[in-house]
Design a protein around this motif. Structure first.
Motif, PDB file in Angstrom:
ATOM      1  N   GLN A 179       0.858  -1.184   0.000  1.00  0.00           N
ATOM      2  CA  GLN A 179       0.000   0.000   0.000  1.00  0.00           C
ATOM      3  C   GLN A 179       0.892   1.231   0.000  1.00  0.00           C
ATOM      4  O   GLN A 179       1.813   1.346   0.821  1.00  0.00           O
ATOM      5  CB  GLN A 179      -0.957   0.048   1.197  1.00  0.00           C
ATOM      6  N   SER A 181       0.727   5.271   0.288  1.00  0.00           N
ATOM      7  CA  SER A 181      -0.072   6.453   0.608  1.00  0.00           C
ATOM      8  C   SER A 181       0.512   7.130   1.836  1.00  0.00           C
ATOM      9  O   SER A 181       1.336   6.552   2.554  1.00  0.00           O
ATOM     10  CB  SER A 181      -1.543   6.088   0.872  1.00  0.00           C
ATOM     11  N   LYS A 187      -6.725   6.459   5.322  1.00  0.00           N
ATOM     12  CA  LYS A 187      -6.138   5.589   4.301  1.00  0.00           C
ATOM     13  C   LYS A 187      -6.358   4.104   4.625  1.00  0.00           C
ATOM     14  O   LYS A 187      -6.105   3.245   3.782  1.00  0.00           O
ATOM     15  CB  LYS A 187      -4.651   5.878   4.145  1.00  0.00           C
ATOM     16  N   ALA A 249      -5.444  -0.339  -1.906  1.00  0.00           N
ATOM     17  CA  ALA A 249      -5.841   0.976  -1.401  1.00  0.00           C
ATOM     18  C   ALA A 249      -7.045   0.739  -0.502  1.00  0.00           C
ATOM     19  O   ALA A 249      -8.148   0.483  -0.987  1.00  0.00           O
ATOM     20  CB  ALA A 249      -6.177   1.932  -2.539  1.00  0.00           C
ATOM     21  N   SER A 251      -8.667   2.659   1.699  1.00  0.00           N
ATOM     22  CA  SER A 251      -9.221   3.893   2.249  1.00  0.00           C
ATOM     23  C   SER A 251     -10.661   3.717   2.738  1.00  0.00           C
ATOM     24  O   SER A 251     -11.397   2.853   2.253  1.00  0.00           O
ATOM     25  CB  SER A 251      -9.166   5.003   1.201  1.00  0.00           C
ATOM     26  N   GLU A 265     -10.154  10.145  -1.366  1.00  0.00           N
ATOM     27  CA  GLU A 265      -9.774   9.576  -2.661  1.00  0.00           C
ATOM     28  C   GLU A 265     -10.516  10.206  -3.840  1.00  0.00           C
ATOM     29  O   GLU A 265     -11.406   9.611  -4.443  1.00  0.00           O
ATOM     30  CB  GLU A 265      -9.973   8.052  -2.662  1.00  0.00           C
ATOM     31  N   GLY A 268      -6.900   8.582  -6.486  1.00  0.00           N
ATOM     32  CA  GLY A 268      -6.283   7.291  -6.161  1.00  0.00           C
ATOM     33  C   GLY A 268      -5.116   6.998  -7.075  1.00  0.00           C
ATOM     34  O   GLY A 268      -5.053   5.949  -7.729  1.00  0.00           O
ATOM     35  N   LEU A 271      -3.098   3.615  -7.466  1.00  0.00           N
ATOM     36  CA  LEU A 271      -3.747   2.546  -8.229  1.00  0.00           C
ATOM     37  C   LEU A 271      -3.350   2.621  -9.703  1.00  0.00           C
ATOM     38  O   LEU A 271      -3.069   1.599 -10.339  1.00  0.00           O
ATOM     39  CB  LEU A 271      -5.267   2.652  -8.093  1.00  0.00           C
ATOM     40  N   VAL A 281      -4.652  -4.651  -8.606  1.00  0.00           N
ATOM     41  CA  VAL A 281      -4.998  -3.828  -7.449  1.00  0.00           C
ATOM     42  C   VAL A 281      -6.273  -4.326  -6.784  1.00  0.00           C
ATOM     43  O   VAL A 281      -7.130  -4.945  -7.414  1.00  0.00           O
ATOM     44  CB  VAL A 281      -5.166  -2.349  -7.865  1.00  0.00           C
ATOM     45  N   CYS A 283      -9.033  -2.328  -4.224  1.00  0.00           N
ATOM     46  CA  CYS A 283      -9.350  -1.064  -3.551  1.00  0.00           C
ATOM     47  C   CYS A 283     -10.738  -1.144  -2.937  1.00  0.00           C
ATOM     48  O   CYS A 283     -11.577  -1.966  -3.338  1.00  0.00           O
ATOM     49  CB  CYS A 283      -9.250   0.120  -4.516  1.00  0.00           C
ATOM     50  N   THR A 284     -10.951  -0.304  -1.968  1.00  0.00           N
ATOM     51  CA  THR A 284     -12.269  -0.206  -1.357  1.00  0.00           C
ATOM     52  C   THR A 284     -13.183   0.625  -2.254  1.00  0.00           C
ATOM     53  O   THR A 284     -12.732   1.414  -3.086  1.00  0.00           O
ATOM     54  CB  THR A 284     -12.175   0.442   0.035  1.00  0.00           C
ATOM     55  N   MET A 289     -12.130   5.861  -6.581  1.00  0.00           N
ATOM     56  CA  MET A 289     -11.350   4.680  -6.954  1.00  0.00           C
ATOM     57  C   MET A 289     -12.118   3.693  -7.832  1.00  0.00           C
ATOM     58  O   MET A 289     -11.540   3.142  -8.785  1.00  0.00           O
ATOM     59  CB  MET A 289     -10.790   4.009  -5.694  1.00  0.00           C
TER      60      MET A 289
END
Length: 358
Positions: A179, A181, A187, A249, A251, A265, A268, A271, A281, A283-284, A289
């Protein structure tokens, strides 16, 4: 066409980018050079001019301020009439407020891009955003956060990544998760550490913004395969992308302390960098994102604040090299549309249209 790119950020001695927003402005300035005569403005303790990696960089002096993302300028050169276009970044900043009033009074074009930073200003209290003739948004999500009265003057131009800096790398890769960031509660790195447990190696790379959060992460990481890369340079970040099997990611809108980050974000950028390198990747489903990650094709989307869901997708990718390879190549091809070679001409075209109407 003479263009001022204005980043309302205070740097003490040298430019030291803290996050993707700062980098966005610098790389945009660099990418616009074939189309415009660009001056890149930042702020610091004293006036300085320099060539910053080929970009004309001017540091303007400011008053001392507690918030480096909202400096109080002692010079208004950034809003000067000698510029055909002034492009300010961060809507909620004193610098952007001043540019808005000056450019309106002199009937000169102004563009604003909100990157989610800044601080206390008059932008909303006095509705100064009504005086801004044009907004450029980096995602649909960032556009949705603009005041309703401003959205009709907004254009969404997604992305902005230097593809040459993040070339495709087919492997081999280590069984580790990355990750990249700033170390800040929203995050969500704590959820990644939870999801990894003791059997998945994690690398967390970035700058410490919240020292208390960093200490809590270190405590959570005890007895686990977690490594922190703090304040490392771009080459180390690139190496981490190339070595890792997956980039995450994680976040959140609501962090582990109960804090709320509704603007989390707007883009992002890590990513896009990861996908460019060929690293899939996860991500949330937070902020912009999901606009850049094709679920099941270039990576996976998971709910925020859900380490179990994150672990399930991590395990799936870590245990399937063929899936990682397929997603990695798909991601690399996908992000080409967000390269500066595509984005910069679109932004230059916005400037030209504004000038034609002025």
């Amino acid at each position: 066409m003479r263009v001022a790119q204005v980043l309302p950020a205070y740097f003490q001695d040298r430019v030291d980018f803290m996050g993707g927003g700062d980098r966005y402005v610098y790389f945009l300035s660099k990418a616009l050079q074939p189309y415009c005569d660009v001056t890149f403005f930042t702020f610091g303790p004293r006036y300085r001019e320099e060539s910053f990696d080929g970009v004309h960089h001017v540091v303007l002096p400011t008053r001392r301020t507690a918030n480096p993302d909202n400096p109080l300028p002692l010079s208004l050169a950034f809003a000067s009439g000698r510029f055909d276009i002034v492009h300010c970044h961060q809507l909620r900043s004193v610098v952007t407020n001043l540019a808005t009033v000056i450019r309106r009074a002199t009937r000169r074009p102004l563009v604003v891009t909100d990157l989610g930073g800044g601080g206390r200003s008059a932008s909303y209290r006095f509705q100064l955003y009504r005086l801004v003739p044009a907004f450029i948004c980096i995602s649909d999500f960032s556009c949705s956060l603009l005041p309703a009265a401003a959205r009709s003057r907004a254009e969404v131009i997604k992305g902005g990544i230097d593809l040459a800096r993040f070339p495709y790398h087919p492997g081999p890769r280590q069984r580790q998760v990355l990750q990249v960031s700033r170390l800040m509660p929203h995050k969500g790195m704590n959820y990644l550490i939870d999801a990894a447990g003791q059997d998945i190696a994690v690398v967390i790379a970035g700058k410490i913004v919240n020292a208390g959060y960093y200490r809590d992460l270190q405590e959570m990481a005890r007895g686990k395969q977690v490594r922190f890369l703090i304040d490392v340079d771009d080459n180390a970040i690139l190496a981490a992308y190339r070595q890792s099997a997956v980039t995450v990611a994680a976040s959140v809108y609501r962090d582990m302390y109960g804090g709320h980050a509704p603007n989390s974000e707007l883009l992002g950028l890590p990513l896009l960098e990861s996908m460019s390198v060929g690293t899939p990747v996860i991500c949330t489903n937070v902020g912009a994102m999901p606009e850049f990650v094709r679920n099941g094709e270039t990576g996976f989307l998971v709910p925020p604040n859900d380490p179990a869901a994150l672990r399930q997708r991590l395990t799936e990718l870590l245990n399937d090299p063929s899936l990682r390879s397929t997603m990695g190549l798909a991601g690399h091809n996908h992000v080409r549309r967000y390269g500066w070679d595509v984005v910069a001409p679109q932004i230059s075209a916005v400037y030209s249209r504004l000038l034609a109407r002025a």
